[in-house]
Design an enzyme around this catalytic site. Structure first.
Site, PDB file in Angstrom:
ATOM      1  N   GLN A  28      -7.256   7.467   1.922  1.00 34.33           N
ATOM      2  CA  GLN A  28      -6.401   7.764   1.204  1.00 34.33           C
ATOM      3  C   GLN A  28      -5.824   6.825   0.598  1.00 34.33           C
ATOM      4  O   GLN A  28      -6.181   5.648   0.916  1.00 34.33           O
ATOM      5  CB  GLN A  28      -6.149   8.794   1.337  1.00 34.33           C
ATOM      6  CG  GLN A  28      -6.786  10.241   1.386  1.00 34.33           C
ATOM      7  CD  GLN A  28      -7.211  10.784   2.669  1.00 34.33           C
ATOM      8  OE1 GLN A  28      -5.883  10.826   4.032  1.00 34.33           O
ATOM      9  NE2 GLN A  28      -8.072  11.561   3.179  1.00 34.33           N
ATOM     10  N   LYS A  84     -10.671   0.406   0.166  1.00 30.54           N
ATOM     11  CA  LYS A  84      -9.757  -0.509   1.900  1.00 30.54           C
ATOM     12  C   LYS A  84     -10.585  -0.804   2.528  1.00 30.54           C
ATOM     13  O   LYS A  84     -11.595  -1.989   3.175  1.00 30.54           O
ATOM     14  CB  LYS A  84      -8.854   0.651   2.346  1.00 30.54           C
ATOM     15  CG  LYS A  84      -7.980   0.998   1.743  1.00 30.54           C
ATOM     16  CD  LYS A  84      -7.201   2.146   1.798  1.00 30.54           C
ATOM     17  CE  LYS A  84      -7.874   3.237   1.773  1.00 30.54           C
ATOM     18  NZ  LYS A  84      -8.102   4.113   0.371  1.00 30.54           N
ATOM     19  N   ALA A 116     -11.971  11.243   3.472  1.00 31.78           N
ATOM     20  CA  ALA A 116     -12.514  10.349   2.990  1.00 31.78           C
ATOM     21  C   ALA A 116     -13.507   9.587   2.604  1.00 31.78           C
ATOM     22  O   ALA A 116     -14.357   9.567   3.166  1.00 31.78           O
ATOM     23  CB  ALA A 116     -11.358   8.899   4.325  1.00 31.78           C
ATOM     24  N   GLY A 117     -13.559   8.289   2.457  1.00 30.46           N
ATOM     25  CA  GLY A 117     -14.893   7.493   2.042  1.00 30.46           C
ATOM     26  C   GLY A 117     -15.028   6.501   2.023  1.00 30.46           C
ATOM     27  O   GLY A 117     -14.511   6.151   0.654  1.00 30.46           O
ATOM     28  N   HIS A 118     -15.462   5.256   2.663  1.00 33.66           N
ATOM     29  CA  HIS A 118     -14.771   4.045   2.813  1.00 33.66           C
ATOM     30  C   HIS A 118     -16.902   3.485   1.937  1.00 33.66           C
ATOM     31  O   HIS A 118     -17.299   3.382   3.018  1.00 33.66           O
ATOM     32  CB  HIS A 118     -14.056   3.266   3.266  1.00 33.66           C
ATOM     33  CG  HIS A 118     -12.862   3.790   4.239  1.00 33.66           C
ATOM     34  ND1 HIS A 118     -12.324   3.632   3.068  1.00 33.66           N
ATOM     35  CD2 HIS A 118     -12.345   4.201   5.140  1.00 33.66           C
ATOM     36  CE1 HIS A 118     -10.832   4.277   3.804  1.00 33.66           C
ATOM     37  NE2 HIS A 118     -11.329   4.699   4.715  1.00 33.66           N
ATOM     38  N   LYS A 149     -11.808  -4.836  -7.473  1.00 37.56           N
ATOM     39  CA  LYS A 149     -12.146  -4.703  -8.225  1.00 37.56           C
ATOM     40  C   LYS A 149     -11.904  -5.678 -10.302  1.00 37.56           C
ATOM     41  O   LYS A 149     -11.294  -4.851 -11.276  1.00 37.56           O
ATOM     42  CB  LYS A 149     -12.274  -3.221  -8.936  1.00 37.56           C
ATOM     43  CG  LYS A 149     -12.735  -2.072  -7.387  1.00 37.56           C
ATOM     44  CD  LYS A 149     -13.448  -0.914  -7.844  1.00 37.56           C
ATOM     45  CE  LYS A 149     -14.271  -0.804  -8.255  1.00 37.56           C
ATOM     46  NZ  LYS A 149     -14.687   0.644  -8.060  1.00 37.56           N
ATOM     47  N   ASP A 174      -9.273   4.894  -2.565  1.00 40.58           N
ATOM     48  CA  ASP A 174     -10.311   4.236  -3.610  1.00 40.58           C
ATOM     49  C   ASP A 174     -10.019   3.338  -4.158  1.00 40.58           C
ATOM     50  O   ASP A 174     -10.963   2.909  -4.591  1.00 40.58           O
ATOM     51  CB  ASP A 174     -10.898   5.237  -4.590  1.00 40.58           C
ATOM     52  CG  ASP A 174     -11.185   6.488  -3.988  1.00 40.58           C
ATOM     53  OD1 ASP A 174     -11.308   6.999  -3.071  1.00 40.58           O
ATOM     54  OD2 ASP A 174     -10.331   7.890  -4.926  1.00 40.58           O
ATOM     55  N   ARG A 223     -17.402  13.244  -7.013  1.00 38.78           N
ATOM     56  CA  ARG A 223     -16.197  13.377  -8.174  1.00 38.78           C
ATOM     57  C   ARG A 223     -16.079  11.957  -9.475  1.00 38.78           C
ATOM     58  O   ARG A 223     -15.275  11.719  -8.780  1.00 38.78           O
ATOM     59  CB  ARG A 223     -14.837  14.900  -8.662  1.00 38.78           C
ATOM     60  CG  ARG A 223     -15.295  16.415  -7.560  1.00 38.78           C
ATOM     61  CD  ARG A 223     -13.922  16.791  -7.430  1.00 38.78           C
ATOM     62  NE  ARG A 223     -13.276  15.496  -6.433  1.00 38.78           N
ATOM     63  CZ  ARG A 223     -12.050  16.254  -5.639  1.00 38.78           C
ATOM     64  NH1 ARG A 223     -11.697  17.304  -6.098  1.00 38.78           N
ATOM     65  NH2 ARG A 223     -11.878  15.464  -4.146  1.00 38.78           N
ATOM     66  N   PRO A 224     -16.065  12.797 -10.654  1.00 35.80           N
ATOM     67  CA  PRO A 224     -15.638  11.368 -11.391  1.00 35.80           C
ATOM     68  C   PRO A 224     -14.043  11.079 -11.818  1.00 35.80           C
ATOM     69  O   PRO A 224     -13.054  12.175 -10.821  1.00 35.80           O
ATOM     70  CB  PRO A 224     -15.656  11.835 -13.097  1.00 35.80           C
ATOM     71  CG  PRO A 224     -16.237  13.130 -13.050  1.00 35.80           C
ATOM     72  CD  PRO A 224     -16.595  13.447 -11.563  1.00 35.80           C
ATOM     73  N   ARG A 225     -13.598  10.085 -11.374  1.00 36.13           N
ATOM     74  CA  ARG A 225     -12.458   9.595 -11.597  1.00 36.13           C
ATOM     75  C   ARG A 225     -11.316   9.168 -12.406  1.00 36.13           C
ATOM     76  O   ARG A 225     -11.716   9.388 -13.352  1.00 36.13           O
ATOM     77  CB  ARG A 225     -12.387   8.620 -10.412  1.00 36.13           C
ATOM     78  CG  ARG A 225     -13.005   8.486  -9.471  1.00 36.13           C
ATOM     79  CD  ARG A 225     -12.716   7.624  -8.064  1.00 36.13           C
ATOM     80  NE  ARG A 225     -13.111   6.688  -6.328  1.00 36.13           N
ATOM     81  CZ  ARG A 225     -14.079   6.518  -6.708  1.00 36.13           C
ATOM     82  NH1 ARG A 225     -13.889   5.425  -6.812  1.00 36.13           N
ATOM     83  NH2 ARG A 225     -14.147   7.065  -4.779  1.00 36.13           N
TER      84      ARG A 225
HETATM   85  P1  GDP Z   1     -11.499   2.901  -0.167  1.00 39.66           P
HETATM   86  O1  GDP Z   1     -11.726   4.485   0.419  1.00 39.66           O
HETATM   87  O2  GDP Z   1     -10.532   2.363  -0.788  1.00 39.66           O
HETATM   88  O3  GDP Z   1     -12.950   2.122   0.580  1.00 39.66           O
HETATM   89  O4  GDP Z   1     -12.661   2.886  -1.153  1.00 39.66           O
HETATM   90  P2  GDP Z   1     -13.982   3.529  -1.870  1.00 39.66           P
HETATM   91  O5  GDP Z   1     -15.358   3.025  -0.763  1.00 39.66           O
HETATM   92  O6  GDP Z   1     -14.144   4.603  -2.106  1.00 39.66           O
HETATM   93  O7  GDP Z   1     -14.355   2.869  -3.740  1.00 39.66           O
HETATM   94  C1  GDP Z   1     -14.520   1.185  -3.758  1.00 39.66           C
HETATM   95  C2  GDP Z   1     -15.758   1.181  -5.094  1.00 39.66           C
HETATM   96  O8  GDP Z   1     -15.460  -0.291  -5.100  1.00 39.66           O
HETATM   97  C3  GDP Z   1     -16.616   1.124  -3.384  1.00 39.66           C
HETATM   98  O9  GDP Z   1     -18.046   1.804  -3.774  1.00 39.66           O
HETATM   99  C4  GDP Z   1     -16.917  -0.202  -3.779  1.00 39.66           C
HETATM  100  O10 GDP Z   1     -18.422  -1.166  -3.266  1.00 39.66           O
HETATM  101  C5  GDP Z   1     -16.519  -0.258  -4.526  1.00 39.66           C
HETATM  102  N1  GDP Z   1     -16.086  -1.931  -4.876  1.00 39.66           N
HETATM  103  C6  GDP Z   1     -14.307  -2.225  -4.100  1.00 39.66           C
HETATM  104  N2  GDP Z   1     -14.431  -3.706  -3.851  1.00 39.66           N
HETATM  105  C7  GDP Z   1     -14.618  -3.686  -5.155  1.00 39.66           C
HETATM  106  C8  GDP Z   1     -14.746  -4.995  -5.889  1.00 39.66           C
HETATM  107  O11 GDP Z   1     -14.413  -6.157  -6.216  1.00 39.66           O
HETATM  108  N3  GDP Z   1     -15.583  -4.678  -7.121  1.00 39.66           N
HETATM  109  C9  GDP Z   1     -16.303  -3.780  -7.716  1.00 39.66           C
HETATM  110  N4  GDP Z   1     -17.380  -3.656  -9.423  1.00 39.66           N
HETATM  111  N5  GDP Z   1     -16.274  -2.935  -6.715  1.00 39.66           N
HETATM  112  C10 GDP Z   1     -16.181  -2.004  -5.755  1.00 39.66           C
END
Ligand code: GDP
Length: 425
Positions: free
Chosen positions: A225, A16, A39-41, A332, A13, A304-306
């Site tokens: 992951q 990626k 996984a969930g992107h 982030k 999360d 789920r809450p992280r």
């Molecule tokens: P992944 O599985 O590694 O791709 O990660 P996820 O998609 O599960 O989680 C990343 C979350 O953070 C998603 O909801 C993105 O839209 C959000 N996100 C990604 N980069 C940023 C950022 O720089 N700032 C904020 N506030 N949210 C972000």
């Protein structure tokens, strides 16, 4: 563009998906090499949120080929659902744009049933799996009783394979897991239409990867992951059932290590984890809750809450070793805005040069860095960041020892500071 592996350096999360989406226009193909629809992107494009579970994150770029390598385990219903959702939004997923490895293993309905039955039986000591059958499908692959895409798309082969597998499977389902047995006919009726629909995309993806490389095209290998969920290097047993480290790109996509030129590690500016297991920098207080609320830290797959905590440089240094990370993307950073002081773990007490075999033994050594209050989501260059935010990034870079070449300051594609190197063009 070199051939690049993208990996999560924490517990997944890390964002990626956004980084893959940013690099995808510069490569010929994006290849997923492990994991499943656990996984969930999440991508945010033109204000629209798109969550991908199986399709590679390059899928939104029409000129890029997206391949699902044989290291991935595929739930055909989920994949078809994802294809249908994107098609409904106007994306054209033609056979030359999307390829699915004939050798990838299939998640069958009984894998999901077993996954959920086991987690229920474990009660308080549950692993925290997503219950999507990924672990049981990998188990069957290793036990040589799996079903592959090549079987799924050929009804005669599928019938033969199920005939071999089901007697033992049903015995375990009934007598151990307390799950209803499955008849070969029922399963065939359910799977054959899905196999028929997936057939146009199923092919030898290894040949395709090598054809692209042979033409001088570059490839982005997309991990799912994170490093500390790796079956070998993670916080066992609270791990996923595949290798998530960069080396797995070779096995799961069908290339040798010499085909990989760069490894980009994705790290959040703080740390999160879903499910059970050690988390040395977890903040169980109000600050951790604030990170969860501001960072919208709820699982893209399960909701789920992280669990939330602070940046852990000791964890990152280990991830750099395990993956051979050459560049970092820090995501982030905007979520930390408004904090007075920001704690950072600079190492674990008593561990200098080594890494604890049991991460629950790690006692963080803390440093506190000054925070900033001005919003940073509009920043597009390092110079746009408040002094303290820059100092924070610089300190993390020094602690980890790898250049931070991309800083993400919001979920949108544009909310990105490209510092240099791979991301500059
Ligand atoms: P992944 O599985 O590694 O791709 O990660 P996820 O998609 O599960 O989680 C990343 C979350 O953070 C998603 O909801 C993105 O839209 C959000 N996100 C990604 N980069 C940023 C950022 O720089 N700032 C904020 N506030 N949210 C972000």
């Amino acid at each position: 563009m070199p051939n690049v592996v993208i990996v999560g350096t924490q517990w997944g999360d890390e964002g990626k998906g956004k980084v893959v989406d940013a690099l995808a226009p510069h490569v010929a193909a994006v290849v997923r090499f492990q994991g499943g629809n656990n996984a969930g992107h999440t991508l945010v494009v033109n204000g629209q949120k798109i969550v991908l579970h199986l399709l590679p994150s390059g899928i939104l770029h029409p000129e890029v080929t997206s391949l699902i390598g044989h290291g991935v385990v595929i739930d055909p219903a989920v994949l078809l659902g994802e294809i249908d959702r994107l098609t409904a939004r106007g994306h054209v997923l033609s056979a030359d744009k999307l390829g699915i490895s004939l050798s990838a293993h299939v998640i069958l309905p009984y894998h999901t049933a077993v996954d959920q039955a086991r987690e229920r039986a474990r009660g308080a000591s549950k692993i925290g799996t997503t219950g999507r059958g990924i672990g049981p499908a990998y188990e069957d692959k290793v036990a040589r009783r799996g079903v592959r895409i090549a079987d799924l798309i050929d009804p005669a082969r599928l019938a033969l394979r199920l005939g071999e597998i089901l007697p033992e499977k049903n015995h375990a389902l009934e007598n151990w897991h307390g799950v209803a047995p499955i008849t070969a006919d029922a399963l065939l009726n359910e799977l054959a239409p899905m196999g028929a629909r997936l057939r146009p995309w199923a092919r030898d993806t290894v040949a395709e990867v090598h054809a692209i490389l042979g033409r001088g095209g570059s490839i982005l290998f997309e991990g799912a992951q994170g490093t500390f969920l790796d079956i070998d290097h993670g916080t066992y047993p609270f791990v996923t059932s595949s290798n998530t480290v960069a080396g797995a790109a070779c096995a799961g996509a069908g290339v040798g290590p010499t085909a990989i030129h760069e490894v980009v590690g994705i790290a959040k500016a703080y740390t999160t984890r879903v499910g059970s297991g050690a988390f040395p920098t977890e903040d169980l207080g109000a600050a951790g809750e604030a990170l969860r609320a501001i960072g919208a830290e709820f699982g893209a797959t399960t909701g789920r809450p992280r669990r939330c905590g602070w940046f852990d440089a000791a964890l990152l240094r280990q991830a750099v070793r395990l993956n051979g990370v050459t560049r970092l993307a820090l995501t982030k950073l905007d979520v930390l805005t408004g904090l007075d002081r920001i704690p950072v773990c600079v190492g674990y007490a008593g561990f200098d040069g080594t890494f604890p075999a049991a991460l629950e033994d790690a006692v963080p050594v803390w440093e506190e860095l000054p925070g900033w209050s001005d919003p940073i989501s509009g920043a597009r260059t390092l110079g746009d960041l408040p002094r303290e935010a820059r100092a924070y990034v610089d300190r993390l870079e020094a602690l980890v020892g790898v250049p931070i070449e991309l800083i993400s300051v919001g979920p949108e594609r544009e909310a990105t500071i490209a510092v240099g190197g791979l991301f500059a063009g």
